[in-house]
Design an enzyme around this catalytic site. Sequence first.
Site, PDB file in Angstrom:
ATOM      1  N   TYR A   1     -35.921   3.956  -1.764  1.00  0.00           N
ATOM      2  CA  TYR A   1     -35.042   3.543  -2.859  1.00  0.00           C
ATOM      3  C   TYR A   1     -35.918   3.073  -4.014  1.00  0.00           C
ATOM      4  O   TYR A   1     -36.918   2.385  -3.793  1.00  0.00           O
ATOM      5  CB  TYR A   1     -34.150   2.383  -2.401  1.00  0.00           C
TER       6      TYR A   1
ATOM      7  N   GLU B   1     -31.709   4.504 -11.425  1.00  0.00           N
ATOM      8  CA  GLU B   1     -31.706   4.250  -9.979  1.00  0.00           C
ATOM      9  C   GLU B   1     -31.851   5.579  -9.248  1.00  0.00           C
ATOM     10  O   GLU B   1     -31.052   6.496  -9.456  1.00  0.00           O
ATOM     11  CB  GLU B   1     -30.399   3.564  -9.556  1.00  0.00           C
TER      12      GLU B   1
END
Length: 397
Positions: free
Chosen positions: A118, A206
Site C-alpha cells: 500500500y 493512493e
Amino acid sequence: MNLHEYQGKELLNSFGVRIQRGIVADNHKKAVEAAKQLAEETGTGWWVVKAQIHAGGRGKGGGVKLAKSLAEVESISENIIGMMLVTPQTSEKGKKVHQVLIAEDVYYPGDSEPEEYYMSVLLNRATGKNMIMYSTEGGMDIETVAEETPHLIFTEEIDPLLGIQAFQARKIAFNLGLSGNALKEMTKFVTSLYTAFVKSDASLFEINPVLKTSDDKILAVDSKVTLDDNALFRHKDLAALRDLREENEIEVEANAAGLNYVDLDGNVGCMVNGAGLAMSTMDLIKQSGGEPANFLDVGGTADAKRVETAFRIILKDDNVKAILVNIFGGIVRCDRVAQGVIDAYKNMGDAIKVPIIVRLQGTNAIEAKQLIDDSGLAVISATEFQEAADKVQQVLA
Ligand code: GDP
Ligand code: MN
C-alpha cells in the site's frame, strides 16, 4: 476533484511511474478491441476488466474480474458496463458504470507469491509537510490494517522545500523488505510518485495495491487521485478530465450558479448567508426534530435572482418538506432580502409547494418582518433563532 483509475494511472505514467497498462472502453465491442491491442503491445493473454467509478472497493463489489479469453472480455464487459455497482464505498443504490478499463493481467499465472503493498502521498496538516504512508499489507482496506495491525503502517515525512531525498526513498524500499533490483525499482517508483503528486497539485495519491512481480518489477495496479480544486486553474489539461457523471447533479448546477451547496439526506431545506451561520442553522433544524436536506450558503448578495436560484435548487430534492431561510443582515439589509424572497416567490408561481419559514435578523429586521407579513404569501416570518426552529417543527408535525 477526483480522477478515474485510468486517468490517474496515465498521469502517473507521464511522470515515469510504472503502471499496469490498460485501455478504457465504453462498450463491450470496444473492450474486445482494447484487449486485442493490449495483447499486441504487452504480449498479455489474460486481462482484467475493471469498472471505472469514483469509489473504491470495486473488487469486493464484483467490479474487477479476470478474463482468460477475448470472449470472456466481451461477456464480462457487457455485464459490468451499465450496471449499478455497489461497493463498501458507495451508497446502497451503487454507482452506474459508464466505462471499463481493460488492463493487462500482471499477476503472472504460476506466480506463487505476488507481493502487494500500500502506498499513498498526502499532506500532513499537523506538521505542514507532505507525507508518504506505506505498508506491506497492500490489496486490503487500509482502514482495517490501521485498526488491526497499526505497526505495519509506516510514514515518511517529506519537507516540501527540499523534496524527496534519495535516502528517504531507499528507507521506504528497505522497510517494505526489498533488496536487489526490486529495491532499486521501488526507489524509482516512490520518487516518481512523489514528483507526480507535487507537480499535479494533488491532495491525495493512493496506490493500493502496488505490485512486485516475481521478476522484480514494481508497478501501480490501482490509483486513486484527488486534485486540489483551488489549483486547477493552472492545470487546464487535468481540469478537462472531470467526469460530471460521477458528481451529484444538483451540486454541479449549484456550483455553476456560484452557490455553495452540499446535498444531504434530510427533509428541511435551508438557505443561509455565511458558512458558520449555515452550520448552526443545520444544528437548529436537527434540534427541532427535522433533518437538514442540504447545506447552502448564498453568500453576501441575497438578491431576488440569487434567492430564486437557491429556491429552485433546494426544491429539486424531493425529500424537502419545508424550507428555512436564515439570513443575517450585516452588510446586506434585511428589508432588501425580504423583498428578494417575496419577488422570487411570486416569480416562481406555484413551483413552491412547501412551507417557507424566513428568519431575518440584523439591519432593518423589523421592516423586513413587516414586508413578509404584509405580502399575503404563504411565508412564515420569525425573528429569533429558536422561534424559527419552533415554526419549522410546527409545519413538520
Ligand atoms: P479496488 O477493489 O477498487 O481497490 O480495485 P483494484 O484496482 O485495487 O483491484 C482489486 C483487486 O483486483 C486487486 O487487489 C487485485 O487483487 C485484483 N487485480 C487487479 N489487477 C489484477 C490483475 O492484473 N490480475 C489479477 N489476477 N488480479 C488483479
Ligand atoms: Mn485498490
